[in-house]
Design a protein around this motif. Structure first.
Motif, PDB file in Angstrom:
ATOM      1  N   THR A  21      47.492  52.440  36.440  1.00 36.19           N
ATOM      2  CA  THR A  21      47.036  51.110  36.057  1.00 36.19           C
ATOM      3  C   THR A  21      47.702  50.051  36.909  1.00 36.19           C
ATOM      4  O   THR A  21      47.066  49.113  37.369  1.00 36.19           O
ATOM      5  N   ALA A  22      48.993  50.192  37.139  1.00 33.87           N
ATOM      6  CA  ALA A  22      49.707  49.236  37.989  1.00 33.87           C
ATOM      7  C   ALA A  22      49.129  49.259  39.396  1.00 33.87           C
ATOM      8  O   ALA A  22      48.963  48.224  40.027  1.00 33.87           O
ATOM      9  N   GLN A  23      48.795  50.452  39.875  1.00 34.25           N
ATOM     10  CA  GLN A  23      48.205  50.572  41.201  1.00 34.25           C
ATOM     11  C   GLN A  23      46.816  49.934  41.219  1.00 34.25           C
ATOM     12  O   GLN A  23      46.449  49.264  42.173  1.00 34.25           O
ATOM     13  N   ASP A  24      46.036  50.120  40.152  1.00 33.46           N
ATOM     14  CA  ASP A  24      44.716  49.503  40.069  1.00 33.46           C
ATOM     15  C   ASP A  24      44.820  47.987  40.111  1.00 33.46           C
ATOM     16  O   ASP A  24      43.979  47.317  40.694  1.00 33.46           O
ATOM     17  N   MET A  25      45.835  47.415  39.483  1.00 29.43           N
ATOM     18  CA  MET A  25      46.010  45.965  39.503  1.00 29.43           C
ATOM     19  C   MET A  25      46.282  45.468  40.920  1.00 29.43           C
ATOM     20  O   MET A  25      45.980  44.331  41.232  1.00 29.43           O
ATOM     21  N   GLY A  26      46.820  46.308  41.769  1.00 31.43           N
ATOM     22  CA  GLY A  26      47.023  45.937  43.167  1.00 31.43           C
ATOM     23  C   GLY A  26      45.710  45.781  43.914  1.00 31.43           C
ATOM     24  O   GLY A  26      45.626  45.081  44.916  1.00 31.43           O
ATOM     25  N   ASN A  27      44.668  46.440  43.418  1.00 26.28           N
ATOM     26  CA  ASN A  27      43.344  46.375  44.040  1.00 26.28           C
ATOM     27  C   ASN A  27      42.375  45.503  43.244  1.00 26.28           C
ATOM     28  O   ASN A  27      41.179  45.523  43.484  1.00 26.28           O
ATOM     29  N   THR A  28      42.910  44.757  42.285  1.00 28.49           N
ATOM     30  CA  THR A  28      42.067  43.985  41.378  1.00 28.49           C
ATOM     31  C   THR A  28      42.168  42.492  41.655  1.00 28.49           C
ATOM     32  O   THR A  28      43.246  41.967  41.886  1.00 28.49           O
ATOM     33  N   VAL A  29      41.023  41.829  41.619  1.00 26.29           N
ATOM     34  CA  VAL A  29      40.967  40.373  41.737  1.00 26.29           C
ATOM     35  C   VAL A  29      40.240  39.861  40.496  1.00 26.29           C
ATOM     36  O   VAL A  29      39.131  40.290  40.195  1.00 26.29           O
ATOM     37  N   ILE A  43      40.058  29.811  39.350  1.00 25.30           N
ATOM     38  CA  ILE A  43      41.384  30.415  39.257  1.00 25.30           C
ATOM     39  C   ILE A  43      41.245  31.868  39.691  1.00 25.30           C
ATOM     40  O   ILE A  43      40.440  32.614  39.135  1.00 25.30           O
ATOM     41  N   THR A  44      42.031  32.246  40.680  1.00 26.19           N
ATOM     42  CA  THR A  44      42.011  33.616  41.178  1.00 26.19           C
ATOM     43  C   THR A  44      43.382  34.243  40.952  1.00 26.19           C
ATOM     44  O   THR A  44      44.399  33.668  41.336  1.00 26.19           O
ATOM     45  N   VAL A  45      43.386  35.411  40.334  1.00 19.87           N
ATOM     46  CA  VAL A  45      44.618  36.146  40.066  1.00 19.87           C
ATOM     47  C   VAL A  45      44.559  37.444  40.855  1.00 19.87           C
ATOM     48  O   VAL A  45      43.613  38.225  40.710  1.00 19.87           O
ATOM     49  N   LYS A  46      45.579  37.642  41.703  1.00 24.29           N
ATOM     50  CA  LYS A  46      45.634  38.864  42.519  1.00 24.29           C
ATOM     51  C   LYS A  46      47.074  39.125  42.925  1.00 24.29           C
ATOM     52  O   LYS A  46      47.753  38.221  43.424  1.00 24.29           O
ATOM     53  N   ASN A  47      47.530  40.342  42.710  1.00 27.28           N
ATOM     54  CA  ASN A  47      48.867  40.766  43.148  1.00 27.28           C
ATOM     55  C   ASN A  47      49.973  39.777  42.784  1.00 27.28           C
ATOM     56  O   ASN A  47      50.715  39.320  43.643  1.00 27.28           O
ATOM     57  N   GLU A  48      50.051  39.423  41.530  1.00 23.19           N
ATOM     58  CA  GLU A  48      51.083  38.521  41.025  1.00 23.19           C
ATOM     59  C   GLU A  48      51.016  37.126  41.638  1.00 23.19           C
ATOM     60  O   GLU A  48      51.988  36.384  41.647  1.00 23.19           O
ATOM     61  N   SER A 106      32.666  31.399  33.814  1.00 18.78           N
ATOM     62  CA  SER A 106      32.390  32.832  33.926  1.00 18.78           C
ATOM     63  C   SER A 106      33.657  33.542  34.382  1.00 18.78           C
ATOM     64  O   SER A 106      34.562  32.924  34.953  1.00 18.78           O
ATOM     65  N   LEU A 107      33.714  34.824  34.111  1.00 19.21           N
ATOM     66  CA  LEU A 107      34.845  35.659  34.508  1.00 19.21           C
ATOM     67  C   LEU A 107      34.301  36.790  35.362  1.00 19.21           C
ATOM     68  O   LEU A 107      33.324  37.456  34.976  1.00 19.21           O
ATOM     69  N   LYS A 108      34.910  36.979  36.515  1.00 25.53           N
ATOM     70  CA  LYS A 108      34.493  38.053  37.423  1.00 25.53           C
ATOM     71  C   LYS A 108      35.731  38.877  37.773  1.00 25.53           C
ATOM     72  O   LYS A 108      36.780  38.317  38.098  1.00 25.53           O
ATOM     73  N   ILE A 109      35.582  40.188  37.700  1.00 27.21           N
ATOM     74  CA  ILE A 109      36.673  41.094  38.045  1.00 27.21           C
ATOM     75  C   ILE A 109      36.173  42.022  39.138  1.00 27.21           C
ATOM     76  O   ILE A 109      35.138  42.675  38.988  1.00 27.21           O
ATOM     77  N   SER A 110      36.909  42.059  40.236  1.00 28.24           N
ATOM     78  CA  SER A 110      36.567  42.922  41.359  1.00 28.24           C
ATOM     79  C   SER A 110      37.669  43.961  41.535  1.00 28.24           C
ATOM     80  O   SER A 110      38.839  43.610  41.645  1.00 28.24           O
ATOM     81  N   ASP A 113      35.489  47.913  45.634  1.00 31.04           N
ATOM     82  CA  ASP A 113      34.133  47.464  45.965  1.00 31.04           C
ATOM     83  C   ASP A 113      33.247  47.265  44.739  1.00 31.04           C
ATOM     84  O   ASP A 113      32.064  47.012  44.871  1.00 31.04           O
ATOM     85  N   LYS A 114      33.805  47.365  43.543  1.00 29.63           N
ATOM     86  CA  LYS A 114      33.029  47.267  42.306  1.00 29.63           C
ATOM     87  C   LYS A 114      33.294  45.924  41.634  1.00 29.63           C
ATOM     88  O   LYS A 114      34.426  45.478  41.535  1.00 29.63           O
ATOM     89  N   ASN A 115      32.224  45.244  41.219  1.00 30.55           N
ATOM     90  CA  ASN A 115      32.338  43.942  40.557  1.00 30.55           C
ATOM     91  C   ASN A 115      31.836  44.023  39.119  1.00 30.55           C
ATOM     92  O   ASN A 115      30.818  44.666  38.842  1.00 30.55           O
TER      93      ASN A 115
END
Length: 144
Positions: A21-29, A43-48, A106-110, A113-115
């Motif tokens: 899960t922690a690794q997935d958060m590294g690839n999550t926007v 507001i964009t949240v990525k890698n802390e 709206s909320l978008k999570i990437s 390559d999946k949105n």
């Protein structure tokens, strides 16, 4: 002996899931966008890291800041509770955006390559399934 073996397997698998899960958060926007005629905020949240844009223009001078560890942990925990496949099915609890009573959000999570994206909802009134995450993300933004 079987109980001990089962316990150790459970312990190692549990740790593996946390690391995954922690690794997935590294690839999550995570992107939260709210806009109306006179208001825009992305507001964009990525890698802390938190990036806030208040202008629709390409030459926007976004504000970038580091998310402190306790807030980041909260974001990760709230993210883990989401059912990403269900985001598109969420129903907005109010309809103020239809008559300019609230900004459209709206909320978008990437993830790689999946949105995953919600349908629109009122800024300040997200669907209950994402309310805690949206409120946490908005609380990280410094108010002017």
């Amino acid at each position: 002996m079987k109980i001990l073996t089962a316990f150790l397997i459970f312990l190692f698998l549990g740790k593996g899931c946390d690391n995954a899960t922690a690794q997935d958060m590294g690839n999550t926007v995570i992107e939260y966008t709210a806009s109306s005629r006179g208001f825009y905020q992305k507001i964009t949240v990525k890698n802390e890291t938190l990036t806030v844009s208040r202008n629709r223009n390409v030459d926007d001078k976004a504000i970038i800041s580091k998310i402190n560890p306790s807030n980041w942990k909260s974001v990760v925990l709230l993210f883990q509770e989401l059912k990403l496949e269900d985001l598109k099915e969420l129903k907005a609890p109010s309809e103020k955006r239809f008559y300019d009573g609230a900004a459209i959000a709206s909320l978008k999570i990437s993830i790689k390559d999946k949105n995953y994206e919600t349908s629109s909802f009122d800024h300040g009134f997200p669907p209950k399934e994402i309310k805690q995450l949206v409120d946490k993300i908005n609380s990280l933004v410094k108010k002017d």
